[in-house]
Motif scaffolding. Structure first.
Motif, PDB file in Angstrom:
ATOM      1  N   TYR A   1      -8.598   1.668  -3.358  1.00 24.06           N
ATOM      2  CA  TYR A   1      -8.321   3.075  -3.096  1.00 24.06           C
ATOM      3  C   TYR A   1      -9.482   3.963  -3.543  1.00 24.06           C
ATOM      4  O   TYR A   1     -10.156   3.669  -4.531  1.00 24.06           O
ATOM      5  CB  TYR A   1      -7.062   3.510  -3.848  1.00 24.06           C
TER       6      TYR A   1
ATOM      7  N   LYS B   1     -10.230  -2.221   2.991  1.00 25.62           N
ATOM      8  CA  LYS B   1      -9.848  -3.607   2.753  1.00 25.62           C
ATOM      9  C   LYS B   1     -11.075  -4.435   2.415  1.00 25.62           C
ATOM     10  O   LYS B   1     -12.095  -4.360   3.066  1.00 25.62           O
ATOM     11  CB  LYS B   1      -9.157  -4.193   3.982  1.00 25.62           C
TER      12      LYS B   1
ATOM     13  N   VAL C   1      -8.170   4.224   1.934  1.00 27.22           N
ATOM     14  CA  VAL C   1      -8.168   2.816   1.524  1.00 27.22           C
ATOM     15  C   VAL C   1      -9.212   2.043   2.314  1.00 27.22           C
ATOM     16  O   VAL C   1      -9.557   2.399   3.442  1.00 27.22           O
ATOM     17  CB  VAL C   1      -6.789   2.158   1.729  1.00 27.22           C
TER      18      VAL C   1
ATOM     19  N   VAL D   1      -6.744  -4.528  -1.063  1.00 32.48           N
ATOM     20  CA  VAL D   1      -6.874  -3.099  -0.766  1.00 32.48           C
ATOM     21  C   VAL D   1      -7.460  -2.378  -1.973  1.00 32.48           C
ATOM     22  O   VAL D   1      -7.040  -2.606  -3.111  1.00 32.48           O
ATOM     23  CB  VAL D   1      -5.501  -2.495  -0.404  1.00 32.48           C
TER      24      VAL D   1
ATOM     25  N   ASN E   1       0.855  -1.181   0.000  1.00 32.24           N
ATOM     26  CA  ASN E   1       0.000   0.000   0.000  1.00 32.24           C
ATOM     27  C   ASN E   1       0.891   1.230   0.000  1.00 32.24           C
ATOM     28  O   ASN E   1       1.430   1.619   1.039  1.00 32.24           O
ATOM     29  CB  ASN E   1      -0.923  -0.011   1.220  1.00 32.24           C
TER      30      ASN E   1
END
Length: 395
Positions: A352, A344, A342, A350, A307
């Motif tokens: 964005y 999950k 972000v 992940v 990330n």
């Protein structure tokens, strides 16, 4: 009569189920329309495009395009540099880029005009960046002891020969890391060669997983740095190198170097954990360990390998810097009014998205990649809604 009643009930249930799915699909379509109405495409690559990736560094970079028709390159404004017809397209910094066809490597200038080319079937080559290629022996996989030479592809001359070493990585500041050992796949010492079938292969017969990776640094003129001292290179970026001294196995033994020498030994547990992830999963051959950056006010950022917006900041003395002490412009984004956030998903994936200064969601977290392109108002994206370059249109 009873059978008819059962059929009516079943039809009612089926109708309700179909209505529910139609409503769900409509909601998804509506969400998609709201998202896509928030931006305009600078470069929409069409249904043939599979994904885009950043090639180069913040000072000079291009966008690599992977499509069903082949690989290509565009610039930060979406202009085509190389059409999507190649086996490989590479830009690793400097004044040149490279592309591979079925039978040859082509060196080009930054406008995509051919400078030189040579056959890649007769001998095994790997592009190192700028005007340089690595040329291996007759069989780069079976006989790693043959070493390699570094070729200036503009002049065609061999500029350096390393008979007793295994591989080399040209770093983004123009210096080199020369690998001395054959190690297991996944290390930056891995020998990456583009085969006839368009695969980057690291197969070799002499690998020894018990060998600790080690090598040494040289400058642009191939003169040794740090008096030729041997290190294991873990990750690098912006002229910063995170290393271990050769032969050291302990996880808490990382050192941060710049071209002039040692900056600090890593002591912070959070940073040790972050760098350990680079050591396990990183590979400079794929450019996925270039996650160390030099920010303003002499701070150093260490981004997570998974990330890029999860960043730890330290001073040049190794002192942890709280994010609250760093201006918003240096953290997360390059536009003061927007913040990348972000979320999950299942299995740790992940996604964005972008929020405004008042915490309102501008783009929901549906993007696999979302990178603000330096010195532009453009954003590179990969998502289920398409890939390419966009520009936000916020009222």
């Amino acid at each position: 009569m009873r059978e008819l009643k059962s059929i009516v009930i079943a039809l009612c249930i089926l109708s309700a189920y179909m209505c529910w799915h139609l409503i769900s699909d409509y909601d998804e379509i509506d969400d998609y329309n709201q998202v896509t109405n928030n931006y305009s495409w600078v470069s929409h690559l069409g249904s043939d495009a599979i994904g885009v990736s950043l090639k180069g560094n913040r000072d000079r970079y291009y966008i690599g395009v992977n499509s069903n028709k082949g690989l290509g390159l565009i610039d930060k404004n979406g202009n085509e540099i190389l059409p999507c017809k190649f086996f490989a397209t590479e830009y690793n910094g400097g004044d040149y880029l490279a592309a591979a066809t079925a039978d040859k490597w082509i060196l080009m200038d930054l406008d995509g005009k051919e400078v030189s080319s040579f056959n890649r079937i007769s001998y095994s080559y790997a592009y190192a960046g700028d005007k340089y290629f690595l040329k291996y022996g007759d069989d780069a996989f079976e006989d790693s002891s043959e070493g390699f030479v570094i070729i200036d592809a503009v002049s065609g001359e061999v500029v350096k020969e390393y008979n007793d070493y295994y591989n080399a990585v040209r770093l983004d500041d123009g210096n080199w890391y020369i690998s001395k050992t054959v190690v297991s796949e996944g290390s930056i010492a891995t020998r990456m060669v583009l085969t006839q079938m368009n695969w980057y292969s690291a197969n070799y017969s002499e690998e020894d997983e018990s060998v600790t990776p080690k090598g040494f640094f040289v400058d642009e003129n191939f003169e040794p740095l740090y008096k030729g001292k041997e290190y294991q290179l873990i990750c690098q970026g912006d002229g910063l190198y995170v290393v271990k001294e050769a032969g050291v196995i302990a996880e808490d033994s990382y050192i941060v170097l710049n071209e002039d020498g040692e900056l600090f030994e890593v002591k912070d547990e959070k940073l040790i954990k972050c760098i350990s992830k680079y050591e396990r999963d990183g590979d400079l051959a794929y450019n996925n360990t270039i996650t160390v950056s030099k920010g303003k006010d002499c701070n150093i950022g260490f981004a997570s390998i998974n990330n890029i917006y999860d960043v730890l900041y330290y001073s040049e003395d190794g002192e942890f810097i709280d994010r609250n002490r760093i201006s918003e412009k240096n953290y997360f984004i390059e536009n003061l009014e927007w913040v990348v956030f972000v979320e999950k998903e299942e299995y740790g994936m992940v996604k964005y998205g972008i929020k405004g200064g008042n915490n309102n969601v501008i783009l929901p977290a549906i993007y696999d990649d979302l990178i603000f392109l330096p010195e532009t108002e453009n954003i590179m994206i990969n998502s289920d809604t398409g890939c390419g370059i966009i520009r936000l249109e916020v009222n």
